[in-house]
Design an enzyme around this catalytic site. Structure first.
Site, PDB file in Angstrom:
ATOM      1  N   ASP A 246       0.865  -1.177   0.000  1.00 11.78           N
ATOM      2  CA  ASP A 246       0.000   0.000   0.000  1.00 11.78           C
ATOM      3  C   ASP A 246       0.904   1.230   0.000  1.00 11.78           C
ATOM      4  OD1 ASP A 246       0.929   0.248   2.619  1.00 11.78           O
ATOM      5  OD2 ASP A 246      -1.036   0.016   3.548  1.00 11.78           O
TER       6      ASP A 246
ATOM      7  N   CYS B  41       2.690  -3.616   4.028  1.00  9.68           N
ATOM      8  CA  CYS B  41       1.799  -2.542   4.454  1.00  9.68           C
ATOM      9  C   CYS B  41       2.395  -2.015   5.752  1.00  9.68           C
ATOM     10  CB  CYS B  41       0.340  -3.007   4.595  1.00  9.68           C
ATOM     11  SG  CYS B  41       0.002  -4.203   5.904  1.00  9.68           S
TER      12      CYS B  41
ATOM     13  N   THR C 259       1.899  -2.737   9.009  1.00 10.11           N
ATOM     14  CA  THR C 259       2.291  -3.801   9.933  1.00 10.11           C
ATOM     15  C   THR C 259       2.631  -5.107   9.229  1.00 10.11           C
ATOM     16  OG1 THR C 259       0.038  -4.643  10.210  1.00 10.11           O
ATOM     17  CG2 THR C 259       0.773  -2.892  11.742  1.00 10.11           C
TER      18      THR C 259
ATOM     19  N   HIS D 242       9.403 -24.928   6.793  1.00 11.55           N
ATOM     20  CA  HIS D 242       8.374 -25.776   7.397  1.00 11.55           C
ATOM     21  C   HIS D 242       6.994 -25.600   6.793  1.00 11.55           C
ATOM     22  CE1 HIS D 242      10.703 -26.530  11.405  1.00 11.55           C
ATOM     23  NE2 HIS D 242      11.417 -26.814  10.336  1.00 11.55           N
TER      24      HIS D 242
ATOM     25  N   HIS E  99       6.666 -32.055   7.240  1.00 10.80           N
ATOM     26  CA  HIS E  99       6.112 -30.733   6.972  1.00 10.80           C
ATOM     27  C   HIS E  99       5.179 -30.758   5.755  1.00 10.80           C
ATOM     28  CE1 HIS E  99       8.855 -29.364   9.992  1.00 10.80           C
ATOM     29  NE2 HIS E  99       9.883 -29.783   9.287  1.00 10.80           N
TER      30      HIS E  99
END
Length: 152
Positions: A15, A72, A74, A105, A140
């Site tokens: 963003d 963005c 966060t 993983h 995994h």
């Protein structure tokens, strides 16, 4: 995913809050030989991170790009949007250990970073950890298949 991912293409998007960091990451990985598909905004006017996460995720899910890196403020909101696209496994990382582990993983095909959480130096290290790690398979792979089955 519709086909084998293009082995050396990475889509980047963000963003408006993460334009400078996205551009630094683009230059960093291009210098390593990756073909960078930057679909993020170029100007600082407010944009909506869900649109950018979805657009990048679609290029990864289609196989047009091997990986996606999205940003963005966060890293959380854009990651949530990307993970709504079938076939996407994206994690938000603020440290190199997590970035390496989501590849080893979880066979993550997208990485999300918070531009207001980490500085440029750490972000580049996170990207390198993500891009150099290899999926370990084995036990995994069973868990990744279980995640995929949740997509319905």
């Amino acid at each position: 995913m519709t086909g084998q991912p293009n082995p050396n293409r990475i889509v980047l998007s963000s963003d408006h809050t993460a334009i400078p960091l996205r551009q630094a990451i683009a230059a960093h990985i291009a210098a390593q030989g990756w073909v960078v598909i930057d679909i993020g905004p170029r100007t600082p006017e407010s944009t909506h991170y869900p649109e950018h996460g979805k657009a990048a995720a679609r290029l990864v899910a289609s196989g047009d790009c091997r990986f996606g890196i999205i940003l963005c403020g966060t890293g959380q909101g854009i990651m949530m949007a990307a993970n709504k696209v079938k076939g996407i496994r994206c994690g938000a990382c603020a440290d190199t250990f997590s970035a390496r582990m989501i590849r080893q993983h979880n066979d993550a095909n997208m990485l999300s970073i918070g531009a207001r959480v980490v500085g440029e130096g750490l972000a580049l290290d996170i990207v390198d950890a993500f891009l150099t790690a290899q999926f370990e398979g084995g036990r995994h792979a069973t868990r990744v298949a279980m995640i995929g089955a949740l997509e319905g």
